[in-house]
Design an enzyme around this catalytic site. Sequence first.
Site, short mmCIF file in Angstrom:
data_model
loop_
_atom_site.label_atom_id
_atom_site.label_comp_id
_atom_site.label_asym_id
_atom_site.label_seq_id
_atom_site.Cartn_x
_atom_site.Cartn_y
_atom_site.Cartn_z
N CYS A 11 0.68 -1.03 -0.06
CA CYS A 11 0.02 0.38 -0.59
C CYS A 11 0.67 1.38 0.23
CB CYS A 11 -0.92 -0.03 0.79
SG CYS A 11 -1.71 1.51 2.00
N CYS A 14 0.33 3.42 2.95
CA CYS A 14 0.83 2.99 4.38
C CYS A 14 2.69 3.06 4.01
CB CYS A 14 0.81 1.25 4.03
SG CYS A 14 -0.73 0.70 3.64
N ASP A 399 35.35 19.60 -19.60
CA ASP A 399 36.80 19.70 -19.01
C ASP A 399 37.27 19.48 -20.80
OD1 ASP A 399 39.22 20.46 -17.82
OD2 ASP A 399 39.07 17.63 -17.78
N ASP A 598 36.52 14.12 -16.05
CA ASP A 598 37.10 12.90 -16.03
C ASP A 598 36.21 12.20 -14.87
OD1 ASP A 598 39.12 14.06 -14.97
OD2 ASP A 598 40.49 13.98 -16.11
N ASP A 602 40.08 16.24 -11.35
CA ASP A 602 39.24 17.81 -11.43
C ASP A 602 37.90 17.60 -10.63
OD1 ASP A 602 37.47 16.23 -13.09
OD2 ASP A 602 37.58 17.17 -15.05
#
Length: 706
Positions: A11, A14, A399, A598, A602
Amino acid sequence: MKKYKIMNLDCANCALKIERTLKNLRGVKKVSLNFAAQSLFIDTDHIDLVRQTITRIEPGVTITETDLNFNTTAVLKFNIMNKDLLMIAIGTLLFLTALIIRSLHIIEHAFLEIIIFLPAYLLLGRLVITKAIQNSIRGQLFDEYFLMSMATIGALFIGASAEAVSVMLFYQIGEYVQNRAVNKSRAAIKSLLEIRPDKANRLDLAGNLLVLHPSEIKTGETIVIRPGEKIPLDGTVIKGESWLDTSALTGESASRQIRVTQVVLAGMLNMTGVLTVKVDRPYNQSSIYKILELVESAVQNKAPLESFITKLARFYTPIVVLLASLIAIIPPLVVPNALFSEWIYRALVILVISCPCALVISIPLGYFGGIGAASKNGILIKGANYLDILRKIKIVVFDKTGTLTEGKFSITNITPFNDFTKDEILKAAALAEYHSTHPLAEVIKQNYGQPINHSSIEIHQEIAGLGVKALAEGKHIVAGNDKILHQEKISHTTCAVGNPGEIVIHVGINNQYAGYIQIADKCKDKALDSIHELRQQGITDIIMLTGDRQETASVVAGELGISTFYADLLPEQKLLLLDEMINRDQSPHRPLYMFVGDGINDAPVIALADLGVSMGNIGSDAAIDISNIVILNDSLKKIPQAIRIGKKTHQIVIQNVMLAFGVKLIFVVLGAAGVATMWEAVFADMGVTLLAIFNAIRTQRSAFSI
């Protein structure tokens, strides 16, 4: 946060009730319950109290801790659903029999009419009424069981026996179809989890193969993978060669050739040769484990709309019950000749239509399906909140190296100075870069091709954004861009060397300029198409950041049609620049930024962006940990594809909200006006719920393919 599988919860309302109660429970720091995924994420030191609370709210509902070794209960659920179907069939026959008897006009008293409809009513509605009574005793009113019981018992008392049974019948049919739809959605996600390996062939010292679960294999042990078997653990090939199907991890059908010394990842399928692999990481640290954990955990991060509907459902039903009560009581008292029975019937119609199931189920199911569709396509989205942000992105910052370009470099030329030779420059650079994992370092070491005595390297220091310094074989070596030459005060004739688009590595030996190495890279396949597609999707600005020199950046930007780019940036300068961009507009409706990199050098920039995306590093823990979205391969086409999935998912979710509220509002008005009957109300309530669920399931389809 620990994850638990929640059992026997059928449910959606519920589920909301359990989550709301647990949030206010002593010792619970954070909780998220997803009905579609049947999962509970909770941060608490009082799990026994949590179990007791769940049992008190919903007797029979239990939680079990999960560790990604999923034992499904599909057969049990199938049997339960078959019993439900049998109950519906018998109840329908009893209902039709009662309708036939009534049509013969042999029943003269209203009480006898109730008697002939009572068997069907009790069979179809016994569980609903039982739950309504149990919840009422616990003080939990205004749920769907209470509404259905109140509406149907009221209908029996005013002589609308057939309508009372029809409400229970169509409610049960709706629940049955709803459960099948939700189970189909769960199966879509579970099919993703089938890529997990379940056995490993360990090679012992005597040369025998032992079949074990991957979790029993230790780092450094040797395993054998035959053709047709899944690679069970991350490792390095020490014998054999083969072609691997990586589609389970990357979403791409392209196969990949593997030879000795190359790394293989758990979840890939061995297609041709026998491979002997030395295990690099235990099972619970493998890439496949982390990916599956990410997919399973994504449901705990809810979208703002989900949270809003959760709060709304708390007040929606009591308001409708109050409205129905006023309609049942006030008109008969103030309208001349108005009958209580007529206005009570109208109120009961409103109660039937008031259940918020369509909203409570379909919205989480829509986001759940969107996350699943993305996962099938090799795009891991860490939550519905990030799926929702995708549609709002206006500026994408890339990048350059390894993201827009292939990052597969090759040396095009070596230019010596001061009586040094090309071989001396290459060897010095290889020594300096020996401990570096940067892609440029790998190219230099591969081109040198000679064994290096690592003990000859006494000092190694990486300088972010500049290069490396080393003391090797008694020589002081520097290798990097021209900035490192200036920092080390190494005299050289010119900084701007090499051809446009190339990367230049300058080398200094014992404070003397030795020369430079030219390295070329090229843009990724379909990078230009991906940039064009992003603009078509409403991205207003595309920006490129790079640590390469201006000339190199200009060539790449020109090739891809990127007008805004910044070059010669150190990692910390990239961070400061993105922070400055984001803070230029302080308005609440500022454009949102996505950063794509990547995920290795970075990481801070990815973490700073409104939406951080790392791509092509499925074996990197850092990439998976810091990113909001992980692209499992190097395809830039996945970026516009992810945005497309985010927009489509949101569109379907909004459709469901409008559909549910629209239909319910219309029938509340029709019910109050006496136009809609209880038959029509139950059709509308169950109908809109099923329509919303089926609409939500559309997010699971692969209509987002590239």
